[in-house]
Scaffold this motif. Structure first.
Motif, PDB file in Angstrom:
ATOM      1  N   SER A  58       4.606   1.000   2.993  1.00 30.35           N
ATOM      2  CA  SER A  58       5.823   1.436   2.876  1.00 30.35           C
ATOM      3  C   SER A  58       6.227   2.592   1.884  1.00 30.35           C
ATOM      4  O   SER A  58       5.056   2.954   0.823  1.00 30.35           O
ATOM      5  N   HIS A  59       7.168   3.435   2.220  1.00 31.08           N
ATOM      6  CA  HIS A  59       7.386   4.364   1.321  1.00 31.08           C
ATOM      7  C   HIS A  59       8.584   4.158   0.362  1.00 31.08           C
ATOM      8  O   HIS A  59       9.090   4.901  -0.419  1.00 31.08           O
ATOM      9  N   LEU A  97       0.848  -1.301   0.038  1.00 34.40           N
ATOM     10  CA  LEU A  97       0.043   0.121  -0.058  1.00 34.40           C
ATOM     11  C   LEU A  97       0.883   1.394   0.101  1.00 34.40           C
ATOM     12  O   LEU A  97       1.637   1.571   0.838  1.00 34.40           O
ATOM     13  N   LEU A  98       0.874   2.020  -1.010  1.00 34.34           N
ATOM     14  CA  LEU A  98       1.776   3.266  -1.252  1.00 34.34           C
ATOM     15  C   LEU A  98       0.827   4.368  -1.266  1.00 34.34           C
ATOM     16  O   LEU A  98      -0.142   4.361  -1.662  1.00 34.34           O
ATOM     17  N   ASP A 149       7.582   9.144   2.826  1.00 36.84           N
ATOM     18  CA  ASP A 149       7.341   8.768   1.101  1.00 36.84           C
ATOM     19  C   ASP A 149       8.233   9.618   0.444  1.00 36.84           C
ATOM     20  O   ASP A 149       8.932  10.480   0.795  1.00 36.84           O
ATOM     21  N   VAL A 150       8.127   9.199  -0.956  1.00 37.95           N
ATOM     22  CA  VAL A 150       9.136   9.717  -2.006  1.00 37.95           C
ATOM     23  C   VAL A 150       9.055  11.261  -2.108  1.00 37.95           C
ATOM     24  O   VAL A 150       9.893  11.901  -2.058  1.00 37.95           O
ATOM     25  N   GLU A 180       5.047   0.728   7.708  1.00 39.62           N
ATOM     26  CA  GLU A 180       6.175   0.971   7.554  1.00 39.62           C
ATOM     27  C   GLU A 180       7.257   0.061   8.507  1.00 39.62           C
ATOM     28  O   GLU A 180       8.283   0.514   9.192  1.00 39.62           O
ATOM     29  N   PRO A 181       7.467  -1.207   8.231  1.00 34.66           N
ATOM     30  CA  PRO A 181       8.059  -2.095   8.783  1.00 34.66           C
ATOM     31  C   PRO A 181       9.471  -2.014   8.992  1.00 34.66           C
ATOM     32  O   PRO A 181      10.526  -2.601   9.900  1.00 34.66           O
ATOM     33  N   THR A 182      10.272  -1.562   7.560  1.00 37.90           N
ATOM     34  CA  THR A 182      11.480  -1.503   7.661  1.00 37.90           C
ATOM     35  C   THR A 182      12.007  -0.037   7.862  1.00 37.90           C
ATOM     36  O   THR A 182      13.270   0.254   7.697  1.00 37.90           O
ATOM     37  N   ALA A 183      11.237   0.916   8.383  1.00 40.63           N
ATOM     38  CA  ALA A 183      11.768   2.192   8.589  1.00 40.63           C
ATOM     39  C   ALA A 183      12.855   2.283   9.668  1.00 40.63           C
ATOM     40  O   ALA A 183      13.897   3.140   9.630  1.00 40.63           O
TER      41      ALA A 183
END
Length: 515
Positions: free
Chosen positions: A202-203, A42-43, A436-437, A171-174
């Motif tokens: 995730s972003h 989901l972005l 996010d980007v 955002e699990p890898t933030a």
């Protein structure tokens, strides 16, 4: 179709979901299908409605309109407990852990009606789960003793312990290193292969492309597309997220660094547990340059940043700002000398979540708004409004608690407060983590603008691509020391990665000042 080639069946269907908050429509008639045995990404930009939509699915929010179907049957999720009983669990970006409790106690908290098992049995149960999931965790450790990355693993273990068949990861890898993120991806693919449904919020576009089967993009609270990962690319996804093209390459222009503005010599500092964390670190930052500081989490970066900011006392060494010794100076004295600090924990250390934007902006400039014994709140509100407009910060109201803001807008507010003080040196710790980007691009532009104006910046980040894009020089921190330093022109991912692991530091640390 999921990568394992299993038949496509719907696990969850969200139909026409609407969720409103005062002055904001967070979700506007959103449809979303989640399938058994897939990783679904989901972005969307911060504020696009991703976390709100997932909070509806997790029973945290009740939709104002729309319906939820599980395996084709309508269901009302009136609370997180309802969602958990239905097999849906959410791992939040901001941890929900009891810090004095152990890992095992946190994992089991709320999942048991009886605590008759001995602590040893509880810890063995959690240790078995962690081993099965491939997540390293010490069940007997207290949460306050753990790094941010280790705390994230505990949150994932909580969800797995509750036997979730639908797992939402926000955002699990933030807060994970690249190696930890790769290990997590293996776990997520294994869960999907076992028939579970994983929602990956995730972003980080490269991560989404590597782990997801399908990708749904939200913008402005609306669904703008669902794509098969195999039929899209990062540029198309970024355009869908923000409605315009995004520059993925560095915008850093060549420049010539000026005088040394920050010098750190043989600095030592202790961790929260009283153990050595910074062990003789030496570095320097010049005016008009960005010195990137790389390193795996837990190698002393946080303690170094806090020692420089004046919130953690050094035990030895020297800190100079424009030649003045500030080693024992208070945080207030450092601010007055021109030091700005953007901490890793934007909502906690950086900003007070229960306070509004104006109060948060005032925190570092109370003297400017004093009128005798009173505070001139109106002038502070006018200044805050100007900063909100200047930095493009989106919020429902200046009077609303900042905890209601998205991560990207929180970071913009924090940067607006720090950079508006006309600093000479900026310590920026993980300034784009979890963004996010679009928000990341905005933060990068702000840092580059400060560099161009002659400000010296120490950029602490675990994102090597970010460091290579923005930095003039890159230093690597390993076990509390500066393991090496290279110019941006000589740096590459492999070389920096080896130095982060304590090997390959064939380039000795440069002399103070970068030569």
């Amino acid at each position: 179709m999921p990568r394992g080639g299993a038949p496509v069946t719907s696990a969850i269907e969200l139909r026409g979901i609407v969720k409103r908050f005062p002055g904001v429509v967070a979700n506007s008639n959103i449809d979303l299908e989640l399938r058994h045995g897939e990783v679904h990404a989901l972005l969307g930009e911060n504020g696009a409605g991703k976390s709100t939509l997932m909070s509806v699915l997790a029973g945290i929010y009740q939709p104002d309109a729309g319906s939820i179907l599980i395996d084709g049957e309508p269901i009302a999720l009136r609370s997180p407990r309802d969602a958990i009983q239905a097999g849906i669990a959410m791992v939040h970006q901001h941890f929900r852990l009891v810090k004095p409790f152990t890992v095992a106690e946190n994992v089991l908290l709320g999942a048991r009606t009886s605590w008759l098992l001995s602590p040893g049995r509880l810890e063995a149960e959690v240790a078995d789960l962690a081993q099965q999931a491939g997540l390293k965790a010490s069940p007997s450790a207290r949460i306050w003793q753990l790094s941010v990355g280790e705390q994230q693993r505990v949150e994932i273990l909580k969800a797995l312990y509750r036997k979730a068949r639908v797992l939402i990861l926000d955002e699990p890898t933030a807060v994970l290193t690249p190696q930890e993120a790769e290990a997590l991806f293996v776990t997520l693919r294994s869960m999907a292969a076992d028939g579970r449904t994983v929602v990956f919020v995730s972003h980080k576009l490269s991560e989404v492309m590597s782990v997801a089967d399908r990708i749904t993009v939200l913008r402005g609270g609306k669904h703008v597309g669902t794509l098969e990962t195999a039929s899209t690319d990062e540029h198309r996804l970024a355009h869908l997220m923000v409605g315009r093209d995004i520059a993925f390459e560095s915008a850093r222009a060549p420049g010539e660094a000026g005088e040394i503005v920050l010098r750190v010599d043989d600095l030592h500092a202790l961790s929260d547990l009283g153990l050595p964390a910074v062990r003789g670190a030496s570095l320097s930052v010049r005016a008009g340059e960005i010195l990137g500081l790389a390193g795996v989490a837990g190698n002393g970066q946080r303690e170094l940043a806090e020692a420089l900011a004046g919130t953690r006392p050094p035990t030895r060494g020297r800190i100079e700002l424009y030649g003045a010794d500030l080693t024992r100076a208070s945080a207030r004295r450092r601010i007055e000398a021109g030091l700005a600090y953007v901490p890793e924990d934007r909502l906690g250390t950086g900003l007070v979540g229960a306070m509004d934007a104006t109060a948060n902006v005032m925190l570092k400039s109370l003297s400017k708004h004093r009128r005798g014994p009173l505070l001139d709140y109106r002038s502070a509100a006018r200044r805050t409004k100007d900063l909100v407009e200047q930095f493009g910060i989106k919020m429902s109201s200046l009077d609303a608690p900042v905890r209601l803001m998205s991560g990207g807008n929180l970071q913009k507010l924090l940067l607006a407060r720090e950079l508006s003080s006309s600093p000479r040196v900026v310590i920026a710790a993980h300034p784009t983590a979890g963004l996010d980007v679009g928000a990341t691009e905005a933060v990068h532009e702000l840092l580059l603008e400060q560099r161009a104006s002659g400000v010296g910046i120490l950029l602490i980040s675990e994102d090597l691509d970010e460091l290579l894009m923005l930095s003039d020089r890159i230093a690597v921190m390993y076990e509390g020391e500066i393991a090496g330093e290279v110019s941006a022109d000589d740096a590459d991912l492999e070389r920096i990665g080896l130095m982060m692991g304590g090997t390959g530091a064939d380039a000795p640390p440069m002399a103070a000042g970068g030569g």
